[in-house]
Scaffold this motif. Structure first.
Motif, PDB file in Angstrom:
ATOM      1  N   CYS A  91       0.866  -1.199   0.013  1.00 31.05           N
ATOM      2  CA  CYS A  91      -0.108   0.011  -0.045  1.00 31.05           C
ATOM      3  C   CYS A  91       0.852   1.139  -0.059  1.00 31.05           C
ATOM      4  N   GLY A  92       0.246   2.252  -0.340  1.00 39.02           N
ATOM      5  CA  GLY A  92       0.880   3.728  -0.168  1.00 39.02           C
ATOM      6  C   GLY A  92       0.764   4.292   1.303  1.00 39.02           C
ATOM      7  N   ASP A 204       5.358   2.484  -1.051  1.00 39.43           N
ATOM      8  CA  ASP A 204       5.633   3.718  -1.297  1.00 39.43           C
ATOM      9  C   ASP A 204       4.900   4.665  -0.427  1.00 39.43           C
ATOM     10  N   LEU A 206       2.882   8.377  -0.307  1.00 46.08           N
ATOM     11  CA  LEU A 206       2.403   9.591  -0.884  1.00 46.08           C
ATOM     12  C   LEU A 206       2.678  10.898  -0.769  1.00 46.08           C
TER      13      LEU A 206
HETATM   14  N1  HPA Z   1      -2.234   3.565  -4.501  1.00 46.87           N
HETATM   15  C1  HPA Z   1      -2.895   2.421  -4.881  1.00 46.87           C
HETATM   16  N2  HPA Z   1      -2.613   1.199  -4.562  1.00 46.87           N
HETATM   17  C2  HPA Z   1      -1.371   1.123  -4.261  1.00 46.87           C
HETATM   18  C3  HPA Z   1      -0.382   2.259  -3.821  1.00 46.87           C
HETATM   19  C4  HPA Z   1      -0.799   3.648  -4.304  1.00 46.87           C
HETATM   20  O1  HPA Z   1      -0.205   4.687  -4.237  1.00 46.87           O
HETATM   21  N3  HPA Z   1       0.791   1.676  -3.350  1.00 46.87           N
HETATM   22  C5  HPA Z   1       0.661   0.383  -3.526  1.00 46.87           C
HETATM   23  N4  HPA Z   1      -0.667   0.065  -3.808  1.00 46.87           N
END
Ligand code: HPA
Length: 234
Positions: A91-92, A204, A206
């Motif tokens: 996920c971010g 990552d 945001l």
């Molecule tokens: N956005 C959506 N899904 C994701 C992200 C993101 O920044 N990073 C990992 N999965």
């Protein structure tokens, strides 16, 4: 066999780990399970069944996004009798105190829409994790010493978002991270009397723009698989 899963009846365990990426399903099965068998390769969406500490486990790719996950989870529950479904994914990060490599246990998953939105019409249903799984995962993560956050996440329909204001609202409302699958998993599990949880690694960020170097992805991913397996059988 179902439309999207080639496994025979009995090939699929009651406990299922769901990475988005089918190659991660293969890596996790090869790394953590014994007596591994390939049970699905329809459309390259690999699924494997094996044992972990004597317990039968299936690790099945779900694909990216809620429409794809919905297909696999519907068939796993209705046709193969899945009972416990744990998403393992990335996920971010959306908050300053959430860092790359941290694990997020998604207590709730906010959305703009899901494949189930049509059923709920004007109602805003609140998808939430199974408490017994969430509690077990917290205990396992703390015992492992993994930096872990428990709270709300955002299951988005898009990776390339043309509405940055939506992310801003999620950040303002203390959402920990963004991914694209958990909300529909929680809704389907609730509808069919199953247990579900999303265990996510922050890959990552945001706000800071940081991202997990590719050579560290496997180790971080491994922590998440261990938390999911231990929580499933606590
Ligand atoms: N956005 C959506 N899904 C994701 C992200 C993101 O920044 N990073 C990992 N999965």
């Amino acid at each position: 066999m179902t439309v999207h899963i080639g496994a025979q009846p009995g090939d699929i365990a009651e406990t299922i780990l769901l990475p988005g990426d089918p190659y991660r399903a293969k890596w996790a099965a090869d790394t953590f399970l014994s007596d591994v068998r390939l049970v699905n390769e329809v459309r390259g969406m690999l699924g494997f069944t094996g044992t972990w500490n004597g317990h039968r486990v299936t690790i099945q790719g779900s694909g990216m996004g809620m429409p794809s996950l919905s297909i696999y989870v519907n068939e796993l529950i209705k046709d193969y009798g899945a009972k416990t479904l744990i998403r393992i994914g990335s996920c971010g990060g959306m908050q300053d105190n959430v860092a790359i490599r941290d694990v997020i246990l998604a207590m709730t998953a906010s959305t703009l829409s899901t494949p189930s939105s049509g059923i709920f019409r004007e109602l805003n249903y609140a998808p939430c994790a199974d408490w017994s799984l969430l509690r077990a995962a917290v205990q396992v993560a703390e015992a492992k010493g993994t930096t872990t956050h428990v709270g709300g996440i955002y299951s988005s329909d898009v990776f390339y978002d043309e509405r940055p204001d939506l992310n801003e609202q999620m950040v303002r409302h203390n959402i920990l991270g963004v991914e694209m699958e958990a909300a529909e998993l929680y809704i389907l599990a609730a509808r069919h009397g199953c247990r579900a949880l999303a265990v996510l690694t922050v890959s990552d960020h945001l706000i800071t723009g940081d991202s997990l170097p590719s050579d560290q992805r496997e180790t971080s991913f491994g922590d998440m698989v261990e938390i999911a397996l231990n929580a499933a059988f606590t």
